[in-house]
Design an enzyme around this catalytic site. Structure first.
Site, PDB file in Angstrom:
ATOM      1  N   LYS A 207       1.210 -24.698  48.776  1.00 17.15           N
ATOM      2  CA  LYS A 207      -0.038 -24.818  48.021  1.00 17.15           C
ATOM      3  C   LYS A 207      -1.175 -24.093  48.725  1.00 17.15           C
ATOM      4  O   LYS A 207      -1.918 -23.323  48.123  1.00 17.15           O
ATOM      5  CB  LYS A 207      -0.394 -26.286  47.814  1.00 17.15           C
ATOM      6  CG  LYS A 207      -1.660 -26.489  46.982  1.00 17.15           C
ATOM      7  CD  LYS A 207      -2.071 -27.948  46.918  1.00 17.15           C
ATOM      8  CE  LYS A 207      -1.141 -28.772  46.094  1.00 17.15           C
ATOM      9  NZ  LYS A 207      -1.638 -30.156  45.873  1.00 17.15           N
ATOM     10  N   GLU A 213       5.612 -24.093  58.968  1.00 16.21           N
ATOM     11  CA  GLU A 213       7.028 -23.725  58.902  1.00 16.21           C
ATOM     12  C   GLU A 213       7.279 -22.712  57.785  1.00 16.21           C
ATOM     13  O   GLU A 213       8.019 -21.725  57.965  1.00 16.21           O
ATOM     14  CB  GLU A 213       7.894 -24.968  58.671  1.00 16.21           C
ATOM     15  CG  GLU A 213       7.790 -26.015  59.762  1.00 16.21           C
ATOM     16  CD  GLU A 213       6.735 -27.078  59.470  1.00 16.21           C
ATOM     17  OE1 GLU A 213       6.878 -28.184  60.011  1.00 16.21           O
ATOM     18  OE2 GLU A 213       5.780 -26.800  58.703  1.00 16.21           O
ATOM     19  N   GLY A 268       3.101 -33.354  46.903  1.00 10.15           N
ATOM     20  CA  GLY A 268       4.243 -32.494  47.200  1.00 10.15           C
ATOM     21  C   GLY A 268       5.578 -33.083  46.795  1.00 10.15           C
ATOM     22  O   GLY A 268       6.426 -32.410  46.204  1.00 10.15           O
ATOM     23  N   ARG A 269       5.783 -34.359  47.106  1.00  8.14           N
ATOM     24  CA  ARG A 269       7.081 -34.971  46.806  1.00  8.14           C
ATOM     25  C   ARG A 269       7.240 -35.309  45.331  1.00  8.14           C
ATOM     26  O   ARG A 269       8.292 -35.787  44.908  1.00  8.14           O
ATOM     27  CB  ARG A 269       7.289 -36.212  47.673  1.00  8.14           C
ATOM     28  CG  ARG A 269       6.194 -37.258  47.559  1.00  8.14           C
ATOM     29  CD  ARG A 269       6.343 -38.307  48.666  1.00  8.14           C
ATOM     30  NE  ARG A 269       5.228 -39.236  48.722  1.00  8.14           N
ATOM     31  CZ  ARG A 269       4.067 -39.007  49.326  1.00  8.14           C
ATOM     32  NH1 ARG A 269       3.875 -37.842  49.933  1.00  8.14           N
ATOM     33  NH2 ARG A 269       3.121 -39.913  49.360  1.00  8.14           N
ATOM     34  N   GLU A 354       8.189 -41.417  52.530  1.00  6.27           N
ATOM     35  CA  GLU A 354       6.881 -40.806  52.741  1.00  6.27           C
ATOM     36  C   GLU A 354       5.826 -41.499  51.896  1.00  6.27           C
ATOM     37  O   GLU A 354       4.645 -41.534  52.260  1.00  6.27           O
ATOM     38  CB  GLU A 354       6.934 -39.311  52.410  1.00  6.27           C
ATOM     39  CG  GLU A 354       5.731 -38.526  52.919  1.00  6.27           C
ATOM     40  CD  GLU A 354       5.920 -37.025  52.845  1.00  6.27           C
ATOM     41  OE1 GLU A 354       6.456 -36.446  53.815  1.00  6.27           O
ATOM     42  OE2 GLU A 354       5.560 -36.426  51.813  1.00  6.27           O
ATOM     43  N   HIS A 385      34.949 -43.826  52.783  1.00 11.63           N
ATOM     44  CA  HIS A 385      35.783 -43.588  53.965  1.00 11.63           C
ATOM     45  C   HIS A 385      34.938 -43.333  55.205  1.00 11.63           C
ATOM     46  O   HIS A 385      35.436 -42.809  56.205  1.00 11.63           O
ATOM     47  CB  HIS A 385      36.730 -42.415  53.699  1.00 11.63           C
ATOM     48  CG  HIS A 385      37.725 -42.693  52.625  1.00 11.63           C
ATOM     49  ND1 HIS A 385      38.982 -43.190  52.886  1.00 11.63           N
ATOM     50  CD2 HIS A 385      37.634 -42.588  51.276  1.00 11.63           C
ATOM     51  CE1 HIS A 385      39.637 -43.356  51.750  1.00 11.63           C
ATOM     52  NE2 HIS A 385      38.839 -42.997  50.750  1.00 11.63           N
ATOM     53  N   LYS A 510       2.239 -32.261  63.452  1.00 11.52           N
ATOM     54  CA  LYS A 510       1.895 -30.867  63.160  1.00 11.52           C
ATOM     55  C   LYS A 510       0.771 -30.378  64.073  1.00 11.52           C
ATOM     56  O   LYS A 510       0.809 -29.262  64.586  1.00 11.52           O
ATOM     57  CB  LYS A 510       1.449 -30.741  61.698  1.00 11.52           C
ATOM     58  CG  LYS A 510       2.563 -30.838  60.674  1.00 11.52           C
ATOM     59  CD  LYS A 510       1.993 -30.591  59.284  1.00 11.52           C
ATOM     60  CE  LYS A 510       3.063 -30.594  58.230  1.00 11.52           C
ATOM     61  NZ  LYS A 510       2.515 -30.335  56.872  1.00 11.52           N
TER      62      LYS A 510
END
Length: 544
Positions: A207, A213, A268-269, A354, A385, A510
């Site tokens: 954005k 990153e 964002g999520r 979050e 399993h 960050k």
């Protein structure tokens, strides 16, 4: 909210009720009510929810609904859906539901209808997607795009990659899709190793166009492209942006005509169905993407209008509160019985953890109760399993969500036996039955097991599960399923009185990383960290 949660009459009524039912077994609940399996179920937006295998009575459910009403859930829901700025710490509306509103609907933010803006972006995305999919968009050397790499992180990655994997059955298979998120250079190197730069398009999803990153990966991708094509002008033919920072996008070399924006009322999520989903639209096409949005909207409508006692997100949220806050369950296992949903538990980790991983209430007071659970899981039958042993016979109570489909997208007969899908679904039903009812010591002994081995074969049962069943995994179904969990998380945030729409906990690491990265390459500036961090930095510098 006036009274703290645990001091409310509704909470204290639940606490008293819990003490009277905490040891009641699902075997007894089903024995006392032969119609329980049909009665404790609900439907909405194409999803069927069986919640009968939960450690609840009718009284439990009524008390949980009383709790929701006492927290003004319906008013809070309506405030979110109408565009009020319920994200108080950032002064923002929370309107991911506007991203999937149909044309003609009116949703106001600061007095302006945002729905036309949403569809303007969707139309631009669709036009671009058709160019790519039909081979009309050409790279710098005149070759059509055959590979798309989405560069993002968090919500700009988890949603698109999950949805692409979930809907791969509907994807255009001659278009290679890759997703890069980790700042570890290995991620970018491996995702581009076999790609032809002349035929590769990068989508940079940030954005602000400053995400550390994402921009590190974008700059390295740019260098990879220019190492092969040489001309800086190639960037404009091989990069597009999902961003709102036109100046930074242009400085990078991307034509702002190929910048797709979204809004500060989209977290964002919660952004997969905005321009952040451009990579998904390229894969499944504009019509498939619109079908996905329609599924989201169908669940939005169900959440907005269904009575609380028949409202899927509300029921799932309240059951989660029941185990989290009264049984002291720490986690929630999400177990999709469809290989296409392999990334769904990881997607829900961000959505839930979050959102509700908070330790203060909306007014800044410390909470005196557990908030969000740890969310985890794997597709069935793989998990059976691996970790199901602990769920069945371990000492921890782990509520589970099973997700399954009546029809498979890949019918595969099994010579001499039931089709693969029948075998898969048999495991769904068998696991929820075994978790609920278990096997008693007398039942084990009756099978002829030696007395000294019998205790090892006992299954306590009484392990709670929800089963979400749909007809078929389609874009519409996936949209409804995601929205189900979005609204479930919101309801739990209302109950716990936390802001589900900020994420300040992401920021501190960050900030510190930005400071430390400058120290890693230096000889020996004065390090002002704790002794552990200082020692680790010095050791890394000596061996890098």
């Amino acid at each position: 909210m006036s009274a703290p949660l645990t001091e409310t009459a509704a909470w204290q009524a639940l606490q008293a009720h819990f003490e009277s039912v905490r040891h009641v077994h699902l075997r007894d609940l089903f024995a006392a009510d032969p119609q329980r399996g049909e009665r404790l179920s609900a439907e909405g937006a194409g999803l069927y929810l069986d919640y009968s295998k939960h450690r609840v009575t009718d009284e439990t459910l009524e008390l949980l609904l009383d709790l929701a009403r006492s927290r003004q859930l319906e008013a809070r829901r309506d405030a979110m859906l109408s565009g009020e700025k319920i994200n108080a710490t950032e002064g923002r509306a929370v309107l991911h539901t506007a991203l999937r509103a149909p044309r003609g609907q009116e949703i106001l933010v600061d007095g302006r209808n945002v729905v036309p803006e949403v569809h303007e972006v969707l139309d631009r995305m669709a036009a671009f997607a058709e160019q790519i999919r039909e081979g009309q968009w050409l790279g710098q050397t005149g070759r059509p795009i055959r590979a798309v790499v989405n560069i993002g992180i968090g919500g700009s990655d988890l949603g698109p990659v999950m949805a692409y994997e979930a809907l791969k059955h509907y994807a255009q298979r001659d278009l290679t899709m890759r997703f890069v998120s980790n700042v570890d250079g290995t991620d970018l190197v491996e995702k581009t190793r076999d790609l032809n730069p002349e035929e590769t398009l990068f989508i940079v999803s940030s954005k602000t166009f400053t995400t550390q990153e994402t921009m590190a990966n974008a700059q390295s991708a740019r260098a990879w492209l220019l190492a092969a094509l040489g001309d800086d002008a190639a960037v404009a033919r091989h990069f597009v942006a999902v961003s709102t920072n036109a100046e930074a996008v242009q400085k990078f070399g991307i034509d702002t005509a190929n910048m797709f924006g979204f809004w500060d009322w989209v977290g964002g999520r919660y952004s997969m169905d905005s321009a952040i989903g451009l990579s998904l639209m390229l894969a499944i096409g504009p019509e498939g993407f619109r079908e996905l949005l329609a599924g989201f909207h169908a669940m939005d409508e169900h959440f907005a209008s269904a009575p609380l006692k028949a409202n899927l997100p509300v029921l799932m949220a309240l059951l989660g509160v029941w185990y989290n806050n009264f049984f002291d369950a720490q986690t929630l296992a999400v177990l999709p019985y469809d290989q296409y949903l392999a990334y769904f538990p990881a997607y829900l980790q961000q959505l839930d953890m979050e959102s509700n991983g908070k330790h203060v209430t909306l007014d800044g007071h410390e909470v005196a109760y557990q908030t969000g659970p740890v969310v985890w899981g794997q597709p069935g039958t793989n998990g059976q399993h691996a970790f199901y042993q602990l769920i069945h016979q371990g000492t921890k109570l782990i509520p589970c969500d099973f997700i399954a489909f009546a029809q498979t997208l890949n019918s595969l007969p099994l010579p001499g036996g039931a089709p693969h899908h029948d075998l898969l679904m048999a495991n769904v039903f068998a696991q929820t039955e075994a978790l609920a009812f278990g096997k008693t010591l007398p039942e084990v002994l009756a099978e002829g097991v030696a007395p000294e081995l019998a205790p090892h074969r006992v299954f306590e049962g009484n392990r709670p599960t929800s089963t979400v069943l749909a007809d078929r995994l389609t874009p519409h179904t996936l949209g409804a399923l995601i929205a189900l969990y979005e609204h479930k998380v919101f309801v739990q945030g209302v109950i716990w009185d936390v802001n589900s729409f900020d994420q300040w906990g992401v920021e501190l690491g960050k900030v510190l990383a930005g400071r430390i990265v400058k120290e890693l390459g230096a000889d020996e500036p004065e390090l002002g960290h704790d002794s552990s961090t200082n020692a680790l930095i010095r050791r890394y510098r000596a061996r890098r």
